[in-house]
Design a protein around this motif. Structure first.
Motif, PDB file in Angstrom:
ATOM      1  N   HIS A 153       0.892  -1.304  -0.024  1.00  0.00           N
ATOM      2  CA  HIS A 153      -0.038   0.052  -0.134  1.00  0.00           C
ATOM      3  C   HIS A 153       0.927   1.154   0.021  1.00  0.00           C
ATOM      4  O   HIS A 153       0.396   2.445  -0.213  1.00  0.00           O
ATOM      5  CB  HIS A 153      -1.026   0.036   1.306  1.00  0.00           C
ATOM      6  CG  HIS A 153      -2.079  -1.108   1.183  1.00  0.00           C
ATOM      7  ND1 HIS A 153      -3.081  -1.043   0.266  1.00  0.00           N
ATOM      8  CD2 HIS A 153      -2.212  -2.040   2.001  1.00  0.00           C
ATOM      9  CE1 HIS A 153      -3.732  -2.348   0.172  1.00  0.00           C
ATOM     10  NE2 HIS A 153      -3.325  -2.745   1.563  1.00  0.00           N
ATOM     11  N   TYR A 208      -7.534   4.349  -2.330  1.00  0.00           N
ATOM     12  CA  TYR A 208      -7.655   2.904  -2.142  1.00  0.00           C
ATOM     13  C   TYR A 208      -8.418   2.132  -3.561  1.00  0.00           C
ATOM     14  O   TYR A 208      -8.153   1.396  -4.240  1.00  0.00           O
ATOM     15  CB  TYR A 208      -8.357   2.385  -1.086  1.00  0.00           C
ATOM     16  CG  TYR A 208      -8.519   0.958  -1.014  1.00  0.00           C
ATOM     17  CD1 TYR A 208      -7.454   0.156  -0.451  1.00  0.00           C
ATOM     18  CD2 TYR A 208      -9.682   0.218  -1.367  1.00  0.00           C
ATOM     19  CE1 TYR A 208      -7.733  -1.195  -0.290  1.00  0.00           C
ATOM     20  CE2 TYR A 208      -9.925  -1.113  -1.424  1.00  0.00           C
ATOM     21  CZ  TYR A 208      -8.798  -1.831  -0.720  1.00  0.00           C
ATOM     22  OH  TYR A 208      -9.071  -3.228  -0.694  1.00  0.00           O
ATOM     23  N   ARG A 236      -6.541   2.620  -6.877  1.00  0.00           N
ATOM     24  CA  ARG A 236      -5.456   1.486  -6.976  1.00  0.00           C
ATOM     25  C   ARG A 236      -5.879   0.344  -7.247  1.00  0.00           C
ATOM     26  O   ARG A 236      -5.271  -0.648  -8.140  1.00  0.00           O
ATOM     27  CB  ARG A 236      -4.599   1.404  -5.436  1.00  0.00           C
ATOM     28  CG  ARG A 236      -3.855   2.705  -5.346  1.00  0.00           C
ATOM     29  CD  ARG A 236      -2.735   2.588  -4.072  1.00  0.00           C
ATOM     30  NE  ARG A 236      -1.965   1.485  -4.368  1.00  0.00           N
ATOM     31  CZ  ARG A 236      -2.084   0.373  -3.621  1.00  0.00           C
ATOM     32  NH1 ARG A 236      -2.870   0.054  -2.948  1.00  0.00           N
ATOM     33  NH2 ARG A 236      -1.091  -0.334  -3.747  1.00  0.00           N
ATOM     34  N   ARG A 237      -7.193  -0.165  -6.560  1.00  0.00           N
ATOM     35  CA  ARG A 237      -7.793  -1.368  -6.893  1.00  0.00           C
ATOM     36  C   ARG A 237      -8.205  -1.757  -8.463  1.00  0.00           C
ATOM     37  O   ARG A 237      -7.968  -2.581  -9.001  1.00  0.00           O
ATOM     38  CB  ARG A 237      -8.943  -1.683  -5.904  1.00  0.00           C
ATOM     39  CG  ARG A 237      -8.662  -1.966  -4.680  1.00  0.00           C
ATOM     40  CD  ARG A 237      -7.826  -3.157  -4.536  1.00  0.00           C
ATOM     41  NE  ARG A 237      -8.614  -4.301  -4.716  1.00  0.00           N
ATOM     42  CZ  ARG A 237      -9.391  -5.019  -3.801  1.00  0.00           C
ATOM     43  NH1 ARG A 237      -9.209  -4.999  -2.660  1.00  0.00           N
ATOM     44  NH2 ARG A 237     -10.027  -6.128  -4.133  1.00  0.00           N
TER      45      ARG A 237
END
Length: 445
Positions: A329, A434, A437-438
């Protein structure tokens, strides 16, 4: 859970041993005993906040200041109990980032880590600047950078040196606070009537309201939040299944006793109205007690306490950074562990560099309201995680995580509107990062 068999030092899988190039990050070294862990917790909680937190809390709660302190202590106890049980189950670096990931799913762990790293990095910069303002106001930014460099160097040299420095800082701060309490309570200015819940009418205070008490509890809870540092350092604690559940409540209990003594002392001398209007409440209290000679001592104590807070913050942020880097992360290069000192040296250097830049380029003292909101969100996730433990996994009494979770939510929403809005914005930004990025990772597949 039984103890794992001993692994020879330096062998593959031993704490601090180098891992394979493409394998998991090497582990940190378990060097902290119960006493060391308690000292780290005290250094995190008995920091600069005790010299400043009572003024805004008194402005919010009036004569209900002690009620706010008691409410903050109840929520802190629930959070500490949940964190201790989770840390014994998952004795790794990262604290609630790890617990949320393991018990609730990757997103909730990430969100806890995001709130902690972003919020506490700003707190680090604010503490560094506070050290500078107390030690040398005309050169505050330069002193702030020097303090960051010095503390990163201490942390880099290993947890032993960090624990010894923390022990010295805690001893100095406790001595100063003891002098303030004794001087205040022994003076003719102390009046027990100022401690009563209806004392506001006598000293023209703002008056006590339920909302004000809740807001004071939220502000004071922030000062208690350092007990998480023990859990965040779980990978560096010896025999974590026994040490962490002992160290966290011990550190919290000592801190509560210290905070209660200081609150009673300054409130009995100043009253809620004067305390709420104070810019340096402990210094004002000793002046009112005709102990002017203590004013420079209080100033030195505040500078040392800010240094202790900064030391503990850098520890916590670097360990959470390490955990998030292990899961990619954050840049994986930050997951490195020094082969000699057994510390996350790249994470510490990166955190130190960011904090130094922010401290020298911006005045962040008034811009970190989201940190209080973020730490409450962090502990809300810890309580939600503890709620999923089974009795065989050491689950606390069912009411503990429920009260902790509800308390975090209520105190977060009771904070000033600016803190709530800025904190919500930081969490939303983290969730957006998040999601991006996913989505990008899914497209690459």
């Amino acid at each position: 859970m039984g103890e794992s068999p001993a692994v020879p030092a330096g062998a593959p899988g031993a704490p601090g041993a180098p891992g394979p190039p493409d394998g998991p990050s090497p582990r940190l070294r378990r060097r902290l005993g119960t006493g060391d862990a308690v000292v780290v917790g005290l250094g995190s909680m008995i920091g600069a906040g005790v010299f400043a937190a009572f003024a805004p809390a008194a402005r919010a709660a009036g004569s209900g200041l002690l009620l706010g302190l008691a409410l903050a202590a109840v929520v802190a106890y629930c959070n500490a109990t949940s964190s201790a049980r989770l840390a014994a189950r998952y004795p790794d670096s990262g604290g609630t980032y790890v617990y949320g990931r393991e018990r609730l799913g990757e997103f909730w762990g990430y969100l806890a880590g995001w709130a902690f790293v972003v919020g506490k990095t700003a707190s680090c910069a604010a503490m560094a600047l506070t050290v500078g303002l107390y030690a040398w106001p005309e050169r505050a930014h330069a002193v702030a950078v020097a303090a960051v460099v010095a503390l990163v160097a201490v942390n880099y040299a290993g947890m032993r040196k960090t624990a010894w420095l923390t022990r010295a800082i805690v001893a100095v701060v406790l001595a100063v606070l003891a002098a303030v309490v004794v001087a205040s309570l022994a003076s003719g200015a102390a009046d027990a009537a100022r401690l009563s819940l209806n004392a506001d009418g006598a000293d023209d205070g703002a008056g006590m309201t339920p909302g004000g008490v809740l807001q004071a509890a939220g502000l004071l809870f922030f000062a208690f939040a350092g007990y998480a540092r023990i859990a965040t350092l779980g990978e560096e604690v010896r025999d974590p299944e026994r040490t962490i559940p002992r160290a966290i409540p011990l550190a919290l209990g000592i801190t509560l006793a210290v905070y209660a003594a200081v609150a009673v002392a300054v409130l009995s001398v100043l009253g809620s109205a004067a305390l709420g209007g104070a810019t340096a409440p402990l210094a004002d209290a000793v002046r009112a007690a005709d102990a002017d000679w203590l004013v420079p001592v209080v100033r030195v104590g505040a500078a040392v306490a800010a240094l202790g807070s900064l030391l503990a913050l850098i520890l916590g942020v670097s360990r959470t950074t390490l955990a998030m880097a292990r899961d990619r992360h954050l840049p994986p290069v930050l997951a490195a562990v020094h082969p000699r000192f057994g510390v996350p040296h790249r994470a510490e250097l990166a955190v130190g560099a960011v904090v130094a830049v922010v401290a020298v380029t911006a005045d962040v003292r008034g811009a970190i309201g989201f940190s209080s909101f973020g730490v409450l969100a962090y502990y809300a996730i810890a309580n939600a995680s503890a709620r999923t433990l089974t009795p065989a996994e050491g689950r606390p009494a069912r009411i503990v995580p429920v009260v902790g979770l509800a308390g975090c939510a209520v105190l977060a929403l009771a904070l000033p509107a600016v803190s709530v809005l800025s904190g919500a914005a930081v969490l939303a930004a983290g969730a957006a990062v998040y999601g991006v990025r996913r989505t990008a990772a899914a497209r690459r597949r």
